[in-house]
Design a protein around this motif. Structure first.
Motif, short mmCIF file in Angstrom:
data_model
loop_
_atom_site.label_atom_id
_atom_site.label_comp_id
_atom_site.label_asym_id
_atom_site.label_seq_id
_atom_site.Cartn_x
_atom_site.Cartn_y
_atom_site.Cartn_z
N VAL A 27 4.44 -6.81 2.30
CA VAL A 27 3.24 -7.15 3.07
C VAL A 27 3.58 -8.14 4.20
O VAL A 27 3.15 -9.27 4.22
CB VAL A 27 2.10 -7.67 2.18
CG1 VAL A 27 0.79 -7.71 2.97
CG2 VAL A 27 1.92 -6.84 0.92
N MET A 28 4.39 -7.66 5.12
CA MET A 28 4.84 -8.50 6.24
C MET A 28 3.68 -9.04 7.05
O MET A 28 3.79 -10.09 7.69
CB MET A 28 5.77 -7.71 7.15
CG MET A 28 5.09 -6.55 7.85
SD MET A 28 6.25 -5.59 8.80
CE MET A 28 5.18 -4.32 9.41
N GLU A 29 2.53 -8.36 7.01
CA GLU A 29 1.36 -8.82 7.75
C GLU A 29 0.92 -10.21 7.29
O GLU A 29 0.37 -10.98 8.07
CB GLU A 29 0.19 -7.83 7.59
CG GLU A 29 0.43 -6.49 8.26
CD GLU A 29 1.26 -5.51 7.42
OE1 GLU A 29 1.46 -4.38 7.90
OE2 GLU A 29 1.70 -5.88 6.32
N PHE A 47 7.24 -2.72 5.41
CA PHE A 47 6.97 -1.62 4.49
C PHE A 47 5.93 -0.73 5.15
O PHE A 47 4.74 -0.99 5.05
CB PHE A 47 6.45 -2.12 3.14
CG PHE A 47 7.50 -2.74 2.28
CD1 PHE A 47 8.15 -1.99 1.32
CD2 PHE A 47 7.83 -4.07 2.42
CE1 PHE A 47 9.14 -2.55 0.52
CE2 PHE A 47 8.81 -4.65 1.63
CZ PHE A 47 9.46 -3.89 0.67
N GLU A 48 6.37 0.29 5.85
CA GLU A 48 5.45 1.12 6.61
C GLU A 48 4.44 1.85 5.73
O GLU A 48 3.35 2.18 6.16
CB GLU A 48 6.21 2.12 7.48
CG GLU A 48 6.75 1.49 8.75
CD GLU A 48 8.26 1.59 8.83
OE1 GLU A 48 8.84 2.41 8.11
OE2 GLU A 48 8.84 0.83 9.63
N TRP A 49 4.77 2.09 4.47
CA TRP A 49 3.85 2.80 3.60
C TRP A 49 2.62 1.96 3.26
O TRP A 49 1.66 2.48 2.71
CB TRP A 49 4.55 3.32 2.35
CG TRP A 49 5.30 2.31 1.55
CD1 TRP A 49 6.59 1.94 1.71
CD2 TRP A 49 4.81 1.55 0.45
NE1 TRP A 49 6.94 0.99 0.79
CE2 TRP A 49 5.86 0.73 0.00
CE3 TRP A 49 3.58 1.47 -0.19
CZ2 TRP A 49 5.72 -0.14 -1.06
CZ3 TRP A 49 3.44 0.60 -1.26
CH2 TRP A 49 4.51 -0.20 -1.68
N LEU A 50 2.61 0.66 3.61
CA LEU A 50 1.42 -0.17 3.41
C LEU A 50 0.48 -0.14 4.62
O LEU A 50 -0.62 -0.68 4.55
CB LEU A 50 1.82 -1.62 3.13
CG LEU A 50 2.50 -1.88 1.80
CD1 LEU A 50 2.96 -3.32 1.70
CD2 LEU A 50 1.55 -1.56 0.66
N GLU A 51 0.90 0.47 5.72
CA GLU A 51 0.08 0.49 6.94
C GLU A 51 -1.34 0.98 6.71
O GLU A 51 -2.26 0.46 7.33
CB GLU A 51 0.77 1.29 8.04
CG GLU A 51 1.88 0.51 8.70
CD GLU A 51 2.47 1.24 9.90
OE1 GLU A 51 1.93 2.30 10.28
OE2 GLU A 51 3.45 0.73 10.45
N ASN A 55 -6.58 -2.28 9.16
CA ASN A 55 -7.06 -1.67 10.40
C ASN A 55 -6.16 -2.02 11.58
O ASN A 55 -6.10 -1.28 12.55
CB ASN A 55 -8.49 -2.15 10.70
CG ASN A 55 -9.48 -1.59 9.70
OD1 ASN A 55 -9.43 -0.42 9.35
ND2 ASN A 55 -10.37 -2.43 9.22
N GLU A 56 -5.48 -3.14 11.50
CA GLU A 56 -4.63 -3.61 12.59
C GLU A 56 -3.16 -3.34 12.27
O GLU A 56 -2.79 -3.18 11.12
CB GLU A 56 -4.83 -5.12 12.82
CG GLU A 56 -6.25 -5.51 13.15
CD GLU A 56 -7.16 -5.61 11.94
OE1 GLU A 56 -8.37 -5.66 12.13
OE2 GLU A 56 -6.67 -5.62 10.80
N ARG A 57 -2.35 -3.33 13.30
CA ARG A 57 -0.90 -3.19 13.14
C ARG A 57 -0.23 -4.38 13.81
O ARG A 57 -0.69 -4.87 14.84
CB ARG A 57 -0.39 -1.91 13.82
CG ARG A 57 -0.99 -0.64 13.31
CD ARG A 57 -0.47 -0.30 11.91
NE ARG A 57 -1.12 0.86 11.36
CZ ARG A 57 -2.16 0.82 10.53
NH1 ARG A 57 -2.67 -0.32 10.16
NH2 ARG A 57 -2.70 1.91 10.06
N LEU A 58 0.86 -4.83 13.23
CA LEU A 58 1.63 -5.89 13.88
C LEU A 58 2.37 -5.31 15.07
O LEU A 58 2.91 -4.21 15.01
CB LEU A 58 2.64 -6.50 12.90
CG LEU A 58 2.07 -7.42 11.85
CD1 LEU A 58 3.18 -7.90 10.92
CD2 LEU A 58 1.37 -8.60 12.47
N GLU A 59 2.39 -6.07 16.13
CA GLU A 59 3.11 -5.64 17.32
C GLU A 59 4.55 -6.12 17.23
O GLU A 59 4.81 -7.27 16.87
CB GLU A 59 2.44 -6.24 18.56
CG GLU A 59 3.10 -5.86 19.85
CD GLU A 59 2.47 -6.54 21.05
OE1 GLU A 59 3.06 -6.43 22.14
OE2 GLU A 59 1.42 -7.20 20.90
#
Length: 95
Positions: A27-29, A47-51, A55-59
């Motif tokens: 959960v890098m977010e 961990f892209e599978w947590l995207e 609603n938001e994505r880290l830039e």
């Protein structure tokens, strides 16, 4: 090197006081804020599978994560995350 933020509660504000680098995972977010506060962060593991949870994505720019300027953690849970929830609880008056 240290992983998750839990070991840092109640300790000095940075693992750097013992010469340790920080390498948060999962959960890098959430960890991106902790990493920005620590001078010796080795990496933040994505961990892209947590995207679908948010609603938001880290830039990411030039190999670095950009810290969100939104309130709080800068995240809101997606409808998909709500669908994955098995239990719920209501607090306060219901009428």
């Amino acid at each position: 090197m240290a992983g998750a933020p839990l070991p840092f509660s109640g300790s000095p504000p940075s693992p750097d006081h013992k010469g340790r680098a920080l390498a948060p995972h999962f959960v890098m977010e959430i960890h991106v804020h902790l990493s920005a506060a620590c001078p010796r962060t080795a990496w933040v593991e994505p961990f892209e599978w947590l995207e679908p949870m948010f609603n938001e994505r880290l830039e990411v720019k030039d190999g670095r994560m950009i810290i969100p300027n939104r309130a709080g953690l800068g995240l809101s849970l997606s409808e998909q995350a709500g669908a994955w929830t098995k239990e719920s609880m209501i607090f306060g008056p219901t009428s």
